[in-house]
Design a protein around this motif. Sequence first.
Motif, short mmCIF file in Angstrom:
data_model
loop_
_atom_site.label_atom_id
_atom_site.label_comp_id
_atom_site.label_asym_id
_atom_site.label_seq_id
_atom_site.Cartn_x
_atom_site.Cartn_y
_atom_site.Cartn_z
N UNK A 111 -50.93 11.00 -16.44
CA UNK A 111 -52.11 11.76 -16.06
C UNK A 111 -52.55 12.59 -17.26
N UNK A 112 -53.66 13.30 -17.11
CA UNK A 112 -54.11 14.18 -18.18
C UNK A 112 -53.09 15.29 -18.41
N UNK A 113 -52.36 15.68 -17.34
CA UNK A 113 -51.37 16.75 -17.48
C UNK A 113 -50.12 16.28 -18.22
N UNK A 114 -49.74 15.04 -18.02
CA UNK A 114 -48.53 14.53 -18.69
C UNK A 114 -48.78 14.23 -20.16
N UNK A 115 -50.05 13.91 -20.49
CA UNK A 115 -50.36 13.45 -21.83
C UNK A 115 -50.04 11.97 -21.95
N UNK A 116 -50.48 11.34 -23.04
CA UNK A 116 -50.21 9.90 -23.19
C UNK A 116 -48.75 9.63 -23.50
N UNK A 117 -48.35 8.42 -23.19
CA UNK A 117 -46.96 8.02 -23.46
C UNK A 117 -46.72 7.92 -24.96
N UNK A 118 -45.60 8.45 -25.38
CA UNK A 118 -45.17 8.33 -26.78
C UNK A 118 -44.02 7.33 -26.81
N UNK A 119 -44.25 6.21 -27.48
CA UNK A 119 -43.27 5.12 -27.46
C UNK A 119 -42.34 5.19 -28.65
N UNK A 120 -41.11 4.80 -28.42
CA UNK A 120 -40.12 4.77 -29.49
C UNK A 120 -38.88 4.05 -29.00
N UNK A 121 -37.89 4.01 -29.82
CA UNK A 121 -36.65 3.35 -29.44
C UNK A 121 -35.68 4.36 -28.84
N UNK A 122 -34.80 3.84 -28.02
CA UNK A 122 -33.80 4.69 -27.37
C UNK A 122 -32.96 5.41 -28.42
N UNK A 123 -32.72 6.68 -28.17
CA UNK A 123 -31.91 7.48 -29.09
C UNK A 123 -32.72 8.19 -30.15
N UNK A 124 -34.02 7.86 -30.25
CA UNK A 124 -34.87 8.48 -31.27
C UNK A 124 -35.65 9.66 -30.67
N UNK A 125 -35.77 10.73 -31.43
CA UNK A 125 -36.62 11.87 -31.07
C UNK A 125 -36.35 12.38 -29.66
N UNK A 126 -35.11 12.52 -29.31
CA UNK A 126 -34.74 13.08 -28.02
C UNK A 126 -34.70 12.09 -26.88
N UNK A 127 -35.07 10.83 -27.13
CA UNK A 127 -35.00 9.84 -26.04
C UNK A 127 -33.54 9.49 -25.77
N UNK A 128 -33.25 9.19 -24.51
CA UNK A 128 -31.89 8.84 -24.15
C UNK A 128 -31.48 7.47 -24.64
N UNK A 129 -30.19 7.25 -24.70
CA UNK A 129 -29.66 5.94 -25.09
C UNK A 129 -29.52 5.06 -23.85
N UNK A 130 -29.56 3.76 -24.06
CA UNK A 130 -29.49 2.81 -22.96
C UNK A 130 -28.04 2.42 -22.71
#
Length: 263
Positions: free
Chosen positions: A197-216
Amino acid sequence: MPTSALHVARTGLEAQDARMRVIANNLANIGTTGFKRDRVDFATLAYQEQRVAGQASTGQTAFAVGLNLGTGVQVQGTSRISTNGTLNRTDNPFDLALDGDGFFQVELPPGGQIGFTRAGNFALANDGTLITAQGYALQPPVQIPAGAQSISVAPDGTISALTPGNTEPTLLGQLTVASFVNPAGLRAIGDNFLVETAASGPAELGFAGENGRGQIRQGMLEASNVNVVEELVEMIEAQRAYEINSKMVSAVDEMLRNANQTL
């Protein structure tokens, strides 16, 4: 006036009823893969200001405090609590869990809208595409060749497998993970899916483990983050608040009855 108190109590009853509905939904989804519990936020309704603090009371003095009467309470919103659920081992190679922040992406019909989910219970379509239980393809698409064995998903999302005719694992692709500036702003649409939504902002895509994203974690599924004890405590508090507001309605009704009999 007693009539105003009735309406104030009514707003309390409605607010606690909404709170109980949220608690019921949390408990109903305790076994839902990747479900995140909701919390109700309350806010006061408008105030009737009968006297303003600082207003002149005489020619030389001013009121130290104001006279403000509240008109009740309303549900301000529901906040999704995004803490991680427990990761349970399934040993199914197509079960994937995110150990940390982020979401898997799938293409939703019709129109190809992108949905986001924490539920990683994927399966293979008849053409080898990795899909959700509803048949929606993981994005970007991942295809497992026919006859592939020893399918492996690394913590960074790299997928490899032994394909027919090869003795070394073949790289099949790499999963991407979506993250959001404000994940609480995502809109739930059911079936374990959220949309931006406009509140969430657009999705920022990246690989798992990068920039705070969790690992799979392959062969694992994330359980819901609903805590039964916490929900029961919330339920008791809501029940008590509902009872108090009910008693308020009864008390005001008694006052009105006495007034009618006396006057």
